[in-house]
Design a protein around this motif. Structure first.
Motif, PDB file in Angstrom:
ATOM      1  N   UNK A  24      32.177  48.028  -3.894  1.00 48.51           N
ATOM      2  CA  UNK A  24      31.792  46.627  -3.784  1.00 48.51           C
ATOM      3  C   UNK A  24      32.404  45.976  -2.556  1.00 48.51           C
ATOM      4  N   UNK A  25      31.680  44.998  -2.069  1.00 48.17           N
ATOM      5  CA  UNK A  25      32.216  44.001  -1.144  1.00 48.17           C
ATOM      6  C   UNK A  25      32.470  42.773  -2.013  1.00 48.17           C
ATOM      7  N   UNK A  26      33.727  42.484  -2.258  1.00 50.43           N
ATOM      8  CA  UNK A  26      34.097  41.491  -3.271  1.00 50.43           C
ATOM      9  C   UNK A  26      34.120  40.091  -2.676  1.00 50.43           C
ATOM     10  N   UNK A  27      33.272  39.226  -3.215  1.00 49.46           N
ATOM     11  CA  UNK A  27      33.234  37.821  -2.815  1.00 49.46           C
ATOM     12  C   UNK A  27      34.325  37.072  -3.571  1.00 49.46           C
ATOM     13  N   UNK A  28      35.466  36.882  -2.942  1.00 44.09           N
ATOM     14  CA  UNK A  28      36.579  36.243  -3.640  1.00 44.09           C
ATOM     15  C   UNK A  28      37.675  35.869  -2.657  1.00 44.09           C
ATOM     16  N   UNK A  29      38.397  34.804  -2.981  1.00 46.14           N
ATOM     17  CA  UNK A  29      39.593  34.416  -2.231  1.00 46.14           C
ATOM     18  C   UNK A  29      40.871  34.788  -2.977  1.00 46.14           C
ATOM     19  N   UNK A  30      40.720  35.391  -4.155  1.00 48.80           N
ATOM     20  CA  UNK A  30      41.829  35.579  -5.086  1.00 48.80           C
ATOM     21  C   UNK A  30      42.358  37.019  -5.027  1.00 48.80           C
TER      22      UNK A  30
END
Length: 216
Positions: A159-165
């Motif tokens: 995955x390419x993870x969409x997140x700032x966390x």
């Protein structure tokens, strides 16, 4: 941002989720395959939206914690609703990807009533971390096991993870999800949520570099 193309720790491949139903869902963002899951361990009903061929390497993935106040009512206290919209748009623009919408994550896992109580304490001067702790909750009580099991069940390879966390990334890695890139999901801040966002950055290590330009 720091990224990883490997798996952290041992993969957890014993599935606790049951795939119950698949149905096409037309939205203002595009046409998705909506898939409903039952989490056998918690009893929670979970839902994902799949766009395109998510099984290929590097699918764009957003693991989104439910937020009734932000996602449904458009609360300005957080950026959740805007992140949900931006994530769906990004997945459609990329041509393929998955949005995992996690029930049971309201208020970083403390529930709707707990979240509303925490918001009241924030209005009285506490930050979001202090408010959770004052109520006897952890700063972040969320668990991402079910998200990882759903991604495994879908056959998502990486995955390419969409997140700032960073904690979300680390949790998915622990559950055997291969992350090739962490993609920031930065939403222009509002006056109403600046304090909240600064707390997420300074106390929870969220990647929010765009706050610097606002401060300047």
């Amino acid at each position: 941002m720091t990224v990883s193309d490997g798996v952290f720790g041992d993969s957890v491949r014993t599935s606790g989720v049951e795939r119950v139903v698949d149905v096409r869902l037309s939205t203002s963002h595009g046409d998705f395959l909506a898939i409903g899951y039952l989490d056998r361990e918690s009893g929670d009903e979970q839902m994902v939206l799949v766009y395109g061929e998510a099984e290929k390497e590097g699918a764009l993935v957003r693991v989104h914690s439910e937020c009734l106040t932000g996602d449904v009512f458009g609360s300005k206290h957080c950026e959740c609703g805007d992140q949900l919209t931006a994530a769906l748009h990004a997945i459609v623009t990329a041509g393929r990807g998955v949005l995992v919408y996690l029930q049971g994550h309201e208020g970083r896992g403390i529930g709707l009533l707990g979240k509303l109580r925490a918001m009241k304490l924030q209005a009285e001067g506490l930050d979001t971390v202090e408010a959770n702790l004052a109520l006897g909750f952890p700063a972040d009580a969320r668990d991402y096991r079910v998200a990882a099991e759903i991604l495994h069940e879908l056959g998502v390879r990486s995955v390419r993870l969409l997140s700032n966390n960073p904690l979300k990334r680390e949790a998915l890695l622990r559950h055997g999800i291969k992350i090739t890139e962490q993609v920031p999901l930065l939403i222009p801040p509002r006056e109403e949520n600046m304090s909240y966002l600064w707390t997420k950055r300074e106390r929870l290590d969220h990647y929010l570099p765009h706050l610097d330009s606002v401060a300047d």
